[in-house]
Design a protein around this motif. Sequence first.
Motif, PDB file in Angstrom:
ATOM      1  N   ASN A 225       0.816  -1.225   0.000  1.00  0.00           N
ATOM      2  CA  ASN A 225       0.000   0.000   0.000  1.00  0.00           C
ATOM      3  C   ASN A 225       0.845   1.269   0.000  1.00  0.00           C
ATOM      4  O   ASN A 225       0.482   2.254   0.647  1.00  0.00           O
TER       5      ASN A 225
ATOM      6  N   THR B 187       0.079   5.962  -3.946  1.00  0.00           N
ATOM      7  CA  THR B 187      -1.130   6.792  -3.865  1.00  0.00           C
ATOM      8  C   THR B 187      -1.232   7.596  -5.151  1.00  0.00           C
ATOM      9  O   THR B 187      -0.255   7.710  -5.909  1.00  0.00           O
ATOM     10  N   VAL B 188      -2.421   8.154  -5.384  1.00  0.00           N
ATOM     11  CA  VAL B 188      -2.580   8.997  -6.566  1.00  0.00           C
ATOM     12  C   VAL B 188      -2.889  10.415  -6.095  1.00  0.00           C
ATOM     13  O   VAL B 188      -3.739  10.608  -5.228  1.00  0.00           O
TER      14      VAL B 188
ATOM     15  N   TRP C  60      -3.148  -0.489 -11.723  1.00  0.00           N
ATOM     16  CA  TRP C  60      -3.584  -0.065 -10.385  1.00  0.00           C
ATOM     17  C   TRP C  60      -4.019   1.402 -10.413  1.00  0.00           C
ATOM     18  O   TRP C  60      -5.060   1.765  -9.873  1.00  0.00           O
ATOM     19  N   VAL C  61      -3.235   2.255 -11.108  1.00  0.00           N
ATOM     20  CA  VAL C  61      -3.564   3.687 -11.197  1.00  0.00           C
ATOM     21  C   VAL C  61      -4.898   3.869 -11.919  1.00  0.00           C
ATOM     22  O   VAL C  61      -5.766   4.631 -11.479  1.00  0.00           O
TER      23      VAL C  61
ATOM     24  N   ARG D  10      -7.397   1.776 -12.240  1.00  0.00           N
ATOM     25  CA  ARG D  10      -8.520   1.325 -11.407  1.00  0.00           C
ATOM     26  C   ARG D  10      -8.805   2.368 -10.312  1.00  0.00           C
ATOM     27  O   ARG D  10      -9.958   2.696 -10.041  1.00  0.00           O
ATOM     28  N   GLN D  11      -7.721   2.886  -9.734  1.00  0.00           N
ATOM     29  CA  GLN D  11      -7.850   3.887  -8.683  1.00  0.00           C
ATOM     30  C   GLN D  11      -8.586   5.113  -9.231  1.00  0.00           C
ATOM     31  O   GLN D  11      -9.504   5.638  -8.593  1.00  0.00           O
TER      32      GLN D  11
ATOM     33  N   GLN E 215     -12.241   4.484  -9.584  1.00  0.00           N
ATOM     34  CA  GLN E 215     -12.935   4.523  -8.293  1.00  0.00           C
ATOM     35  C   GLN E 215     -13.084   5.969  -7.811  1.00  0.00           C
ATOM     36  O   GLN E 215     -14.106   6.346  -7.244  1.00  0.00           O
ATOM     37  N   ASP E 216     -12.041   6.777  -8.101  1.00  0.00           N
ATOM     38  CA  ASP E 216     -12.087   8.172  -7.647  1.00  0.00           C
ATOM     39  C   ASP E 216     -13.101   8.997  -8.434  1.00  0.00           C
ATOM     40  O   ASP E 216     -13.694   9.939  -7.901  1.00  0.00           O
TER      41      ASP E 216
ATOM     42  N   ARG F  11     -16.073   8.432  -6.599  1.00  0.00           N
ATOM     43  CA  ARG F  11     -15.960   9.080  -5.285  1.00  0.00           C
ATOM     44  C   ARG F  11     -16.217  10.593  -5.392  1.00  0.00           C
ATOM     45  O   ARG F  11     -16.936  11.166  -4.566  1.00  0.00           O
TER      46      ARG F  11
ATOM     47  N   GLU G  15     -15.432  -1.510 -12.869  1.00  0.00           N
ATOM     48  CA  GLU G  15     -15.632  -0.342 -11.988  1.00  0.00           C
ATOM     49  C   GLU G  15     -16.888   0.445 -12.364  1.00  0.00           C
ATOM     50  O   GLU G  15     -17.248   1.411 -11.682  1.00  0.00           O
TER      51      GLU G  15
END
Length: 666
Positions: free
Chosen positions: A423, A426-427, A477-478, A480-481, A484-485, A488, A524
């Motif tokens: 973990n 972060t983005v 990963w970025v 997908r993040q 999700q954001d 959000r 997503e």
Amino acid sequence: MTRLSLKKIPTILWFFGAAVLAGSIYMETSSLMETEGLFWTANTVMIALFTYYGGFYGGILYLLLLSGIYLVTGIFSTPNDLSVQNLFPYVIGLFISFSIGILGWKIRTNEVHLNKLFENNDITFWTWDLENDEHTFSEGYAKIYGVTRESIRDNPYHWKDVVHPDDKYMLMDAHEQQKAGKKTNITYRFFHSSGEVRWLQDSATPHLDRNGIVTRVDGVILDITNQKQAEQKMNQLIHYDSLTGLTNRVWFKNYLDTALISTNKYGRSVAVMFIDFDNFKRVNDTLGHSAGDQLLIRIANRLKSFLRESDIVSRQSGDEFLVLIENRNLDEIEQLAKDIITKMNEPYSINSTEIISTPSIGISINLDYEDDAEALIKKADFAMYLAKENGKNNYQFYNDELNQKMKRKMILETYLHKAIELNELTVHYQPQFDLASYHIVGAEALLRWECEMGKIPPDEFIPIAEETGLIIPIGEWVLRQACQDVKRFKANGLETFPISVNISTRQLMAPNFIERVQTIIEEEQVNPKLLTLEITESAFLYYEDAKENILALRNLGVGVSLDDFGIGYSSLSMIRNIEIDELKIDRSFLNDSIKNNRVRSLLEAIIQIGKKINTKVVVEGIETKEQIDILTVYDVLGQGYFYSKPLPIEEFEDWCLQAKKKAKSF
Ligand code: C2E
Ligand code: MG
Ligand code: MG
């Protein structure tokens, strides 16, 4: 003991057998008992002979026929004779003659095998009678040496005369050892009567008399040319590069390891040059692989042509070559690097096209006399990267500073493997603005990594991720993040705007990239229109392959942005060939346009181009009010520290909500 053995029984024996059996029948049926002994003897001889020629089955066959006759005729004529006491001597007699036959048959077959062995083309047995100094050879000699038996008689030392001069000492040495009672086994070359050089394996065993003196040596010679040729072929395959004919990395490493043992011991210098040819990939892509191959052959030949005989050139892989230089001082090594650069800068003409492929050279030297081949090659490789970073077409020595860099890189590489799992990624988000309306129109997702070594800047870890291939899982990963954001931001009441995600060339070219993007979007459940993928110009070096993927991405509904536009070498030809959604003008244009009018005109021209081809235009790196003043007239989008640095997600959200309020209050 096969049935086939029956075929080996001579015809004449079948006749005799039939005659004896017929005689037996006659004797039994006509009760001529006085000839019984004679026929009995004849039958036992027949059994022995049938077994001798026909083996086990031959003997059994005759026995069966004989028993059949006695059972059919003997039972009716003399039933009383069948008592056990009466039959016993007969059975013993038959058994003995059968056993004699089997024994003879075995000896005969072994002899046949042995003869075959002696007649084998590739083997000759020899004997050396030391008392008379006489050599005798079996049949195979003539075949092996390609001569007649007569010619050996004429020249009994023919075998010695035709030994290859370089290998003669081996034979002499072996003879001395044999005379001393030692077994020998040597491999040497000789000249066949056809003139061909062939290989022999010669094993010898000396025989000693009761006094321990060698009286005779027995040996066997095998022609092992085919085996040697196969070995040489394998060797060629393992150690040579089939395209250039140069030795390959495996060979180079082995050779260097051996060379280092003595050079390190006696403090002599060994330098390794790692040479990578710039632009090779472009030649391959634009002119085709066969032109690329031709270029590599020409490069290899040119390199060889001006290096010393004792210098070694090997092909590492692709457009990478290794040169090994021994016993030269620093100045000489440096001079050689300069010479290589000068000579390799001369153009090649391939398929009537003039091509220049400049070299980037990394040099490592065994200064501390500790490195093994692997370490020296790695250091030269690393120095080569520095040469590339320093603008290519130059050379760099591996030094202490590089050593530190290389160590740090290796440590980061190890940590990066665990970054997702731990973990540590972060983005951060940096907003993009419509300069005229002061509205947020997008945000760029920028990856951040903090590990045991502290915060690592993307410019340092992204290249490592690309080199190691880790960019594929990290990039996913970025993405997908970011998906999700997007959801959000909506949930937290932010305005709806697309998020831009940086995609490295290696990701774009990965075989299943499009499917992976599609899967992530579907999983997503985000609107693809809310995603923009930023691709750098380097992707367009691989134009043909990239084109399809970019088209496929746009078909998925995601936007495609061309990042850092204007600093690559084929910016215009790219936008001519591929439709894109956005141009991001590299920040250097804005930066320099304040002081330099020419750059400013260029910036204006690029903005106009973007507008003409109906793409969004984003100007990167806005830092000052002065810069904004230049840009407001153009109705472009902007991104930069003036508005906000890239922020952690919570701060970014607060920032956006504040900006929303401000915009309303305007
Ligand atoms: P980039 O895509 O051109 O991103 C813009 C870079 O410029 C960012 O650097 C950003 O912080 C910086 N920047 C933004 N505004 C200003 C400004 O006003 N002045 C100055 N001097 N700089 C500004 P960052 O975050 O260090 O990223 C560097 C590069 O790393 C990015 O360049 C991008 O190529 C790469 N990168 C970052 N995140 C990712 C990622 O998730 N995947 C891939 N493949 N590459 C990434
Ligand atoms: Mg970018
Ligand atoms: Mg950029």
